[in-house]
Motif scaffolding. Structure first.
Motif: not given
Length: 117
Positions: A36-41, A43-55
């Motif tokens: 997230x820090x390296x590619x300036x992502x 945090x909300x987008x990262x959380x959304x991706x994590x939730x989609x992967x979990x689902x």
């Protein structure tokens, strides 16, 4: 008899060693934070991706369990489970997986009305 007295300690040690696997989750979290820090992502987008992967992971597990239930119910169109009733026992594996994923995803995301085939 003395060696048997150490058995509960060894079992506790084995359980404690399994807890070390939780460190992998922490390392994964650190890795994601670094990305997230390296590619300036954001945090909300990262959380959304994590939730989609979990689902998707949960849906995959439910679909596999659903297929196992339908496959182990017996054989034949009358006595068998849903796999045999819909003639999926001779279908290719991707078709079986798609049918199971469809059921799991629609069941987990809806109330369940309207899909009564």
């Amino acid at each position: 008899m003395g060696k048997l007295g150490r058995l509960p300690k060894m079992i506790r040690f084995a359980k404690a060693a399994r807890l070390l696997k939780l460190l992998r989750v922490y390392k994964l979290h650190e890795f994601i934070m670094n990305v997230e820090i390296q590619f300036n992502v954001h945090h909300g987008i990262s959380r959304m991706v994590k939730i989609v992967i979990l689902i998707l992971l949960i849906t995959h597990l439910v679909a596999c369990f659903w297929f196992l239930i339908g496959f182990s119910g017996g054989e034949g169109e009358i006595n068998g489970g849903w796999v045999y009733r819909y003639f999926l026992d001779k279908s290719p594996i991707p078709h079986q997986y798609t049918a199971s994923m469809y059921w799991a995803f629609s069941t987990l995301t809806t109330v369940g009305y309207g899909d009564s085939k």
